[in-house]
Design an enzyme around this catalytic site. Structure first.
Site, short mmCIF file in Angstrom:
data_model
loop_
_atom_site.label_atom_id
_atom_site.label_comp_id
_atom_site.label_asym_id
_atom_site.label_seq_id
_atom_site.Cartn_x
_atom_site.Cartn_y
_atom_site.Cartn_z
N ASN A 209 26.76 89.86 67.59
CA ASN A 209 26.91 89.52 66.27
C ASN A 209 26.85 88.12 66.30
O ASN A 209 27.10 87.95 67.62
CB ASN A 209 27.28 90.82 66.11
CG ASN A 209 28.93 90.20 66.31
OD1 ASN A 209 29.27 89.13 67.09
ND2 ASN A 209 29.42 91.14 66.50
N GLU A 212 30.15 87.40 67.98
CA GLU A 212 29.95 86.98 69.30
C GLU A 212 29.39 85.90 69.99
O GLU A 212 29.92 85.17 70.91
CB GLU A 212 29.44 88.12 69.97
CG GLU A 212 30.55 89.68 70.08
CD GLU A 212 29.69 90.79 70.26
OE1 GLU A 212 30.16 91.11 69.81
OE2 GLU A 212 28.42 90.89 70.10
N ASP A 280 24.56 99.70 68.84
CA ASP A 280 24.34 99.97 69.63
C ASP A 280 22.77 100.60 69.43
O ASP A 280 22.65 100.89 70.21
CB ASP A 280 25.31 100.60 69.88
CG ASP A 280 27.11 100.80 70.94
OD1 ASP A 280 26.75 99.72 71.64
OD2 ASP A 280 28.02 101.09 70.34
#
Length: 333
Positions: A209, A212, A280
């Site tokens: 993301n 990150e 996920d």
């Protein structure tokens, strides 16, 4: 035609064998209603009504892959406790192969317990979260057992995911071994790492993301120029084939080794509800699509549709092939 190719992908990826390696988390929800204030201290008393265990962390990627009808092999570590037993049971009920969930009685199952409260006329809310995990790395014996399982089964996979939430399941030795074996067997391998992505040199696809990715390159992402810098830096330093950066309401950006950059807008910007676990969903969808022979762009676009479905659902959620088909058809109407 994009609509047709994406719908066809949904069929092709069903049954593909995917190994998901990582930090298996049990998300525990303790539900109840607030009855009164305690006499002992100025705290609320919650009358317990129900307890649910939902797959989280790498187990959520497993769960998403299973609901999309992939053949999923879960690889990780659980403790000798209720959370581990229930997590295994839930995944088995979705036809997941859990032989790779190895028992380590020296450490608890990674657990995030959320105390949820609400009444008939009130909104259900999270009061507090209690996390439980062992901070130490895996013992040599357990690490060897994980590596042995991977070595035995990885050559039969159509795709591999490493889901690294920073809870020490994925050791440097496991990372190196998985990437090497995937290269040897021409298997697409994807990583989603919260804190340690720059350790995955040679990985096929990287999912991050914005925050990150910014941390990985040591620079804030505040505009298109810094976004391009971050994506291209990760791509080059890891020698990856593709990097996918999810950007919340701004969609996704895909960086390919060829130099191509594709910005993919969200499919339901006005209806975003809960992004918990959506990453996920993206990972599970994308690796299944790549295993089915999709291009990086088509795999990313399909995962964008999947994310658009789960953010409409509260908590860690999954989507199905039927929901995915419907979302694509409605978008192109």
């Amino acid at each position: 035609m994009l609509q047709k190719s994406l719908v066809e992908l949904i069929e092709k990826m069903q049954g593909k064998k995917i190994m998901v390696i990582g930090d298996m988390v049990a998300d525990v929800y303790l539900e109840g209603e607030i009855s009164r204030i305690s006499r002992e201290a100025p705290v609320l008393i919650l009358e317990h009504s129900i307890e649910n265990v939902v797959p989280g962390g790498a187990a959520n990627a497993v769960h998403n892959g299973a609901t999309l009808k992939g053949t999923i092999y879960a690889v990780g570590v659980v403790g000798n406790d209720f959370a581990g037993q229930e997590l295994s049971r839930v995944l088995q009920s979705k036809a997941v192969d859990t032989e790779g969930l190895l028992l380590d009685s020296s450490r608890p199952t990674i657990t995030k317990t959320r105390i949820m409260a609400g009444g008939q006329a009130t909104v259900r809310q999270q009061i507090v979260r209690i996390d439980k995990e062992k901070k130490e790395k895996l013992s040599f014996e357990v690490e060897q057992a994980v590596k042995s399982y991977i070595t035995e089964y990885i050559k039969d996979m159509d795709g591999v995911v490493i889901s690294d939430y920073g809870s020490h399941t994925v050791t440097p030795s496991i990372i190196e071994g998985v990437i090497t074996k995937c290269h040897q067997n021409n298997i697409p391998c994807m990583v989603d790492s919260r804190y340690n992505v720059m350790s995955y040199h040679g990985i096929t696809v990287v999912k991050q993301n914005e925050s990150e990715a910014a941390a990985a390159v040591g620079d804030d992402i505040k505009d298109r120029a810094t976004l391009l810098h971050a994506g291209k830096t990760i791509l080059e330093k890891l020698d990856a084939e593709a990097v996918l950066i999810s950007r919340g309401p701004d969609g996704m950006s895909l960086f390919e080794k060829s130099g191509k950059v594709t910005h993919i807008p969200v499919t339901n910007k006005s209806e975003v509800y809960d992004v918990t676990g959506a990453g996920d969903t993206v990972v599970a969808t994308m690796i299944l699509a790549l295993a089915a022979g999709a291009s990086y762009e088509d795999a990313a676009r399909l995962s964008n549709f999947a994310a658009g479905i789960v953010v409409k659902k509260p908590g860690t959620a999954t989507t199905t092939p039927a929901e995915l088909r419907q979302a694509i058809d409605e978008h192109f109407e």
